[in-house]
Write a protein that holds these residues in place. Structure first.
Motif, PDB file in Angstrom:
ATOM      1  N   ASP A  70       0.275  -7.402 -81.324  1.00  0.00           N
ATOM      2  CA  ASP A  70       0.285  -7.151 -79.927  1.00  0.00           C
ATOM      3  C   ASP A  70      -0.688  -6.161 -79.786  1.00  0.00           C
ATOM      4  OD1 ASP A  70       0.388  -6.968 -77.554  1.00  0.00           O
ATOM      5  OD2 ASP A  70       2.470  -6.821 -77.381  1.00  0.00           O
ATOM      6  N   PHE A  71      -1.917  -6.141 -79.315  1.00  0.00           N
ATOM      7  CA  PHE A  71      -2.766  -4.923 -79.096  1.00  0.00           C
ATOM      8  C   PHE A  71      -2.444  -4.199 -77.719  1.00  0.00           C
ATOM      9  CE2 PHE A  71      -4.710  -6.698 -82.473  1.00  0.00           C
ATOM     10  CZ  PHE A  71      -5.961  -6.804 -82.603  1.00  0.00           C
ATOM     11  N   ASP A  72      -1.738  -4.746 -76.888  1.00  0.00           N
ATOM     12  CA  ASP A  72      -1.629  -4.176 -75.504  1.00  0.00           C
ATOM     13  C   ASP A  72      -0.450  -3.104 -75.704  1.00  0.00           C
ATOM     14  OD1 ASP A  72      -1.352  -3.500 -72.833  1.00  0.00           O
ATOM     15  OD2 ASP A  72      -1.160  -5.414 -72.054  1.00  0.00           O
ATOM     16  N   PRO A  73      -0.890  -1.654 -75.447  1.00  0.00           N
ATOM     17  CA  PRO A  73       0.111  -0.873 -75.353  1.00  0.00           C
ATOM     18  C   PRO A  73       1.071  -0.854 -74.212  1.00  0.00           C
ATOM     19  CG  PRO A  73      -2.180   0.159 -74.866  1.00  0.00           C
ATOM     20  CD  PRO A  73      -2.354  -1.249 -75.368  1.00  0.00           C
ATOM     21  N   LEU A  74       0.650  -1.515 -73.290  1.00  0.00           N
ATOM     22  CA  LEU A  74       1.722  -1.638 -71.911  1.00  0.00           C
ATOM     23  C   LEU A  74       2.851  -2.141 -72.634  1.00  0.00           C
ATOM     24  CD1 LEU A  74      -0.246  -2.376 -68.636  1.00  0.00           C
ATOM     25  CD2 LEU A  74       1.116  -0.760 -69.183  1.00  0.00           C
ATOM     26  N   ASN A  75       2.863  -3.092 -73.567  1.00  0.00           N
ATOM     27  CA  ASN A  75       4.064  -3.974 -74.034  1.00  0.00           C
ATOM     28  C   ASN A  75       4.960  -2.880 -74.697  1.00  0.00           C
ATOM     29  OD1 ASN A  75       3.260  -6.261 -72.976  1.00  0.00           O
ATOM     30  ND2 ASN A  75       2.137  -6.828 -74.790  1.00  0.00           N
ATOM     31  N   LEU A  76       4.677  -1.794 -75.171  1.00  0.00           N
ATOM     32  CA  LEU A  76       5.438  -0.957 -75.758  1.00  0.00           C
ATOM     33  C   LEU A  76       6.272   0.100 -74.873  1.00  0.00           C
ATOM     34  CD1 LEU A  76       3.088   0.748 -78.564  1.00  0.00           C
ATOM     35  CD2 LEU A  76       4.750  -1.140 -78.767  1.00  0.00           C
ATOM     36  N   LYS A  77       6.099   0.023 -73.420  1.00  0.00           N
ATOM     37  CA  LYS A  77       6.576   0.633 -72.506  1.00  0.00           C
ATOM     38  C   LYS A  77       7.533  -0.156 -71.715  1.00  0.00           C
ATOM     39  CE  LYS A  77       2.379   3.554 -71.963  1.00  0.00           C
ATOM     40  NZ  LYS A  77       3.058   4.431 -72.688  1.00  0.00           N
ATOM     41  N   ASN A  78       8.652   0.444 -71.248  1.00  0.00           N
ATOM     42  CA  ASN A  78       9.838  -0.288 -70.522  1.00  0.00           C
ATOM     43  C   ASN A  78       9.125  -0.845 -69.098  1.00  0.00           C
ATOM     44  OD1 ASN A  78      11.843  -1.298 -69.032  1.00  0.00           O
ATOM     45  ND2 ASN A  78      13.065   0.426 -69.335  1.00  0.00           N
ATOM     46  N   PRO A  79       9.062  -1.994 -68.818  1.00  0.00           N
ATOM     47  CA  PRO A  79       8.497  -2.565 -67.527  1.00  0.00           C
ATOM     48  C   PRO A  79       9.347  -2.429 -66.194  1.00  0.00           C
ATOM     49  CG  PRO A  79       9.509  -4.496 -68.795  1.00  0.00           C
ATOM     50  CD  PRO A  79       9.519  -3.119 -69.816  1.00  0.00           C
ATOM     51  N   GLU A  80      10.667  -1.709 -66.644  1.00  0.00           N
ATOM     52  CA  GLU A  80      11.372  -1.692 -65.588  1.00  0.00           C
ATOM     53  C   GLU A  80      11.328  -0.205 -64.765  1.00  0.00           C
ATOM     54  OE1 GLU A  80      13.178  -3.721 -63.928  1.00  0.00           O
ATOM     55  OE2 GLU A  80      12.698  -5.203 -65.427  1.00  0.00           O
ATOM     56  N   THR A  81      10.404   0.806 -65.894  1.00  0.00           N
ATOM     57  CA  THR A  81      10.166   2.203 -65.153  1.00  0.00           C
ATOM     58  C   THR A  81       9.158   2.055 -63.936  1.00  0.00           C
ATOM     59  OG1 THR A  81       8.349   2.258 -66.738  1.00  0.00           O
ATOM     60  CG2 THR A  81      10.640   3.042 -67.569  1.00  0.00           C
ATOM     61  N   GLU A  82       9.410   3.161 -63.111  1.00  0.00           N
ATOM     62  CA  GLU A  82       8.458   3.086 -61.871  1.00  0.00           C
ATOM     63  C   GLU A  82       7.128   3.019 -62.163  1.00  0.00           C
ATOM     64  OE1 GLU A  82       8.055   5.660 -57.669  1.00  0.00           O
ATOM     65  OE2 GLU A  82       9.954   5.967 -59.122  1.00  0.00           O
ATOM     66  N   SER A  83       6.774   3.865 -63.293  1.00  0.00           N
ATOM     67  CA  SER A  83       5.258   3.992 -63.392  1.00  0.00           C
ATOM     68  C   SER A  83       4.429   2.558 -63.778  1.00  0.00           C
ATOM     69  CB  SER A  83       4.794   4.996 -64.249  1.00  0.00           C
ATOM     70  OG  SER A  83       5.589   4.856 -65.731  1.00  0.00           O
ATOM     71  N   VAL A  84       5.293   1.681 -64.925  1.00  0.00           N
ATOM     72  CA  VAL A  84       4.581   0.600 -65.389  1.00  0.00           C
ATOM     73  C   VAL A  84       4.763  -0.569 -64.332  1.00  0.00           C
ATOM     74  CG1 VAL A  84       5.086  -1.020 -67.248  1.00  0.00           C
ATOM     75  CG2 VAL A  84       5.300   1.465 -67.549  1.00  0.00           C
ATOM     76  N   SER A  85       6.002  -0.477 -63.617  1.00  0.00           N
ATOM     77  CA  SER A  85       6.137  -1.462 -62.676  1.00  0.00           C
ATOM     78  C   SER A  85       5.409  -1.356 -61.557  1.00  0.00           C
ATOM     79  CB  SER A  85       7.494  -1.504 -61.920  1.00  0.00           C
ATOM     80  OG  SER A  85       7.807  -0.369 -61.454  1.00  0.00           O
ATOM     81  N   THR A  86       4.643  -0.230 -61.096  1.00  0.00           N
ATOM     82  CA  THR A  86       3.656  -0.018 -60.123  1.00  0.00           C
ATOM     83  C   THR A  86       2.322  -0.354 -60.471  1.00  0.00           C
ATOM     84  OG1 THR A  86       5.005   1.902 -59.346  1.00  0.00           O
ATOM     85  CG2 THR A  86       2.722   1.805 -58.755  1.00  0.00           C
ATOM     86  N   LEU A  87       2.089  -0.222 -61.791  1.00  0.00           N
ATOM     87  CA  LEU A  87       0.705  -0.614 -62.299  1.00  0.00           C
ATOM     88  C   LEU A  87       0.622  -1.991 -62.557  1.00  0.00           C
ATOM     89  CD1 LEU A  87      -1.917   0.129 -63.638  1.00  0.00           C
ATOM     90  CD2 LEU A  87      -0.721   0.146 -65.916  1.00  0.00           C
ATOM     91  N   LEU A  88       1.864  -2.647 -62.903  1.00  0.00           N
ATOM     92  CA  LEU A  88       1.953  -4.224 -62.696  1.00  0.00           C
ATOM     93  C   LEU A  88       1.652  -4.825 -61.512  1.00  0.00           C
ATOM     94  CD1 LEU A  88       4.395  -4.915 -65.696  1.00  0.00           C
ATOM     95  CD2 LEU A  88       2.228  -4.904 -66.126  1.00  0.00           C
ATOM     96  N   ASP A  89       2.163  -4.069 -60.550  1.00  0.00           N
ATOM     97  CA  ASP A  89       2.160  -4.623 -59.252  1.00  0.00           C
ATOM     98  C   ASP A  89       0.659  -4.558 -58.783  1.00  0.00           C
ATOM     99  OD1 ASP A  89       4.788  -5.375 -59.081  1.00  0.00           O
ATOM    100  OD2 ASP A  89       5.425  -3.614 -58.145  1.00  0.00           O
ATOM    101  N   LEU A  90       0.190  -3.307 -59.110  1.00  0.00           N
ATOM    102  CA  LEU A  90      -1.096  -3.169 -58.396  1.00  0.00           C
ATOM    103  C   LEU A  90      -2.434  -4.120 -59.346  1.00  0.00           C
ATOM    104  CD1 LEU A  90      -1.375   0.853 -58.723  1.00  0.00           C
ATOM    105  CD2 LEU A  90      -1.552  -0.828 -56.640  1.00  0.00           C
ATOM    106  N   SER A  91      -1.695  -4.480 -60.569  1.00  0.00           N
ATOM    107  CA  SER A  91      -2.663  -5.490 -61.129  1.00  0.00           C
ATOM    108  C   SER A  91      -2.821  -6.777 -60.414  1.00  0.00           C
ATOM    109  CB  SER A  91      -2.032  -5.729 -62.498  1.00  0.00           C
ATOM    110  OG  SER A  91      -2.037  -4.431 -63.482  1.00  0.00           O
ATOM    111  N   LYS A  92      -1.715  -7.281 -59.866  1.00  0.00           N
ATOM    112  CA  LYS A  92      -1.759  -8.573 -59.074  1.00  0.00           C
ATOM    113  C   LYS A  92      -2.741  -8.401 -57.976  1.00  0.00           C
ATOM    114  CE  LYS A  92       3.231  -9.343 -60.371  1.00  0.00           C
ATOM    115  NZ  LYS A  92       4.635  -9.102 -59.832  1.00  0.00           N
ATOM    116  N   ASN A  93      -3.055  -7.165 -57.641  1.00  0.00           N
ATOM    117  CA  ASN A  93      -3.997  -7.032 -56.408  1.00  0.00           C
ATOM    118  C   ASN A  93      -5.487  -7.437 -57.057  1.00  0.00           C
ATOM    119  OD1 ASN A  93      -6.026  -6.461 -54.505  1.00  0.00           O
ATOM    120  ND2 ASN A  93      -4.563  -4.550 -53.739  1.00  0.00           N
ATOM    121  N   ASN A  94      -6.263  -8.150 -56.299  1.00  0.00           N
ATOM    122  CA  ASN A  94      -7.676  -8.697 -56.562  1.00  0.00           C
ATOM    123  C   ASN A  94      -8.539  -7.750 -56.691  1.00  0.00           C
ATOM    124  OD1 ASN A  94      -6.636 -11.508 -57.131  1.00  0.00           O
ATOM    125  ND2 ASN A  94      -7.280 -12.148 -54.991  1.00  0.00           N
ATOM    126  N   ASN A  95      -8.337  -6.539 -55.910  1.00  0.00           N
ATOM    127  CA  ASN A  95      -9.199  -5.394 -55.959  1.00  0.00           C
ATOM    128  C   ASN A  95      -8.973  -4.543 -57.258  1.00  0.00           C
ATOM    129  OD1 ASN A  95     -10.278  -6.554 -53.658  1.00  0.00           O
ATOM    130  ND2 ASN A  95      -9.143  -5.682 -52.422  1.00  0.00           N
TER     131      ASN A  95
END
Length: 461
Positions: A70-95
């Motif tokens: 698994d190359f993605d360093p994001l998968n090493l972080k807790n997706p429930e933390t505010e910073s990671v969840s915010t980044l994942l929400d922003l990733s759903k934005n087409n822009n």
């Protein structure tokens, strides 16, 4: 870690013997030679153990090629933390995408040309340069604005009349509006807005019946058209729009896209799930065909993964080589070399197969497991094989297997606690290392004794 091992070696060869000398253990008399280790139970089934081992090894060899990293360093972080969840929400934005590739071109013309070439690639969603901040077809749009200015300009240039309304006039104006709505509905009964206008007219009547001439009418007027003068002034200013060029872009924004010597940046956004290794690799490889010097998060993730894998392979080869040299110098026997390394190789193979079956891929954190397994597991194999060399009776009935078993349990307890971590990367390392150490115990205390039985040492006396 290496320094710590040398310190541990020093203390085990100096402080520990001194403590044993000062506090010698009590001697325990063995009443019967038959009261051996519980593992002696497996000796009559050695052939079955080896047969099952051969079958299990063949299955694991078939499964092992499915192992992944698994190359993605994001998968090493807790997706429930505010910073990671915010980044994942922003990733759903087409822009926005954290996995965009950046290319630095010689100049803006070259950057725009590269952006157009990249846009036609299936793996690319969109591209952007600073030129995208300049509106397209400005001549046509300015012509339309000029026509609007010619028509609306005179009315927007008039000075607003002073306020002369009172509540009676406002009341009369609402009635006139109501009458106009009734007339419109009669003239255009089939119009799409007829029903909505009818309800609006009824609302006006109800409003008048409840308020009568009162300050509520003034409040209504202020709510509806209070900002009208400002909006008309804004419209008047907009009708004077001129052509926009790169010189009109704020310098702080311009310097984020174009360097002081004229080099321009191109951002290339992927089309697909970049958290999938194959899609990430395809995206980077495809973009590199037109921009070999491309960089950005996807390139860094892919190249970092390759670097880690190469380092892991080198570490594994070095560890295996040094262990082999150490064992040869210690035993001077090919048989004992094979017997010592066999449990480690089997445990490593079983661990790789388990990672595939449990969907527990290797990552930047747990990739250290296999080299660490060789370092932790080699001692148990050496103890058991050397004990078999030095003892005439069956080594399984000695205290050596018990010592190996309890030593391994303490190690599993130490690393097993890491699996309880809330950090996904640390947790995966603890879990995979616990699995590896369990396989190491099984291979050392069950499979290795069976191998010792079917491949006995040669008596040189």
């Amino acid at each position: 870690a290496g320094s710590g091992m040398f310190i541990a070696l020093f203390t085990n060869l100096s402080i520990l013997p001194a403590l044993i000398f000062l506090m010698p253990p009590e001697k325990i008399e063995v009443k019967s030679k038959k009261s051996g280790n519980a593992l002696y139970f497996f000796k009559p089934f050695k052939k079955y153990i080896l047969l099952i081992t051969a079958i299990l090894t063949a299955c694991c060899i078939y499964i092992a090629p499915g192992v992944s990293f698994d190359f993605d360093p994001l998968n090493l972080k807790n997706p429930e933390t505010e910073s990671v969840s915010t980044l994942l929400d922003l990733s759903k934005n087409n822009n926005f995408s954290p996995y965009s590739i950046t290319v630095l071109s010689r100049n803006l013309v070259t950057a725009d040309r590269l952006a157009r070439r990249a846009e036609v690639l299936p793996i690319v969603k969109k591209t952007s340069t600073i030129s995208d901040l300049i509106p397209s077809r400005q001549d046509e749009k300015i012509l339309i604005i000029d026509k609007l200015a010619y028509i609306l300009g005179p009315s927007l240039s008039q000075i607003p009349l002073p306020k002369t309304s009172d509540n009676n006039k406002r009341h009369t104006s609402i009635l006139n509006l109501r009458n106009g709505i009734i007339k419109f509905n009669k003239d255009y009964p089939e119009h799409i807005f007829t029903d909505k206008l009818r309800r609006f007219g009824q609302t006006l009547i109800e409003f008048l019946e409840t308020t009568r001439p009162s300050p509520a009418l003034e409040e209504l007027e202020r709510s509806l058209i209070g900002n009208l003068p400002k909006e008309l002034l804004k419209l008047k200013n907009l009708l004077g729009a001129q052509e926009i060029t790169l010189k009109d872009i704020p310098e702080s924004l311009y310097l984020r896209q174009v360097t002081s010597n004229g080099r321009a940046k191109v951002d290339i956004t992927p089309n697909g799930d970049m958290r999938d290794k194959n899609e990430l690799s395809d995206f980077v490889t495809t973009v590199r065909t037109i921009a070999p010097k491309a960089t950005g998060a996807p390139v860094i993730i892919l190249e970092a993964g390759k670097t880690v894998i190469n380092s892991f392979v080198k570490a594994l080869i070095i560890a295996l080589t040094l262990i082999t040299i150490l064992v040869i110098s210690l035993t001077n026997s090919f048989r004992e070399l094979i017997l010592i390394l066999a449990p480690l190789i089997l445990a490593s193979l079983y661990t790789i197969a388990a990672s595939v079956l449990l969907n527990l891929p290797f990552n930047f954190a747990n990739v250290i497991v296999l080299p660490l397994l060789f370092g932790l597991g080699i001692a148990s194999s050496i103890h058991l094989v050397l004990a078999e060399r030095e003892r005439e009776e069956d080594v399984i009935r000695s205290s050596t297997p018990r010592a190996i078993f309890f030593s391994a349990l303490t190690t599993i307890g130490s690393f097993g606690s890491i699996a309880l971590s809330s950090h996904p990367g640390t947790s995966s390392m603890g879990l995979l290392l616990t699995i590896a150490l369990i396989f190491s115990i099984v291979c050392t205390l069950i499979i290795l004794p069976a191998l010792l039985s079917v491949w006995p040492k040669v008596d040189t006396k």
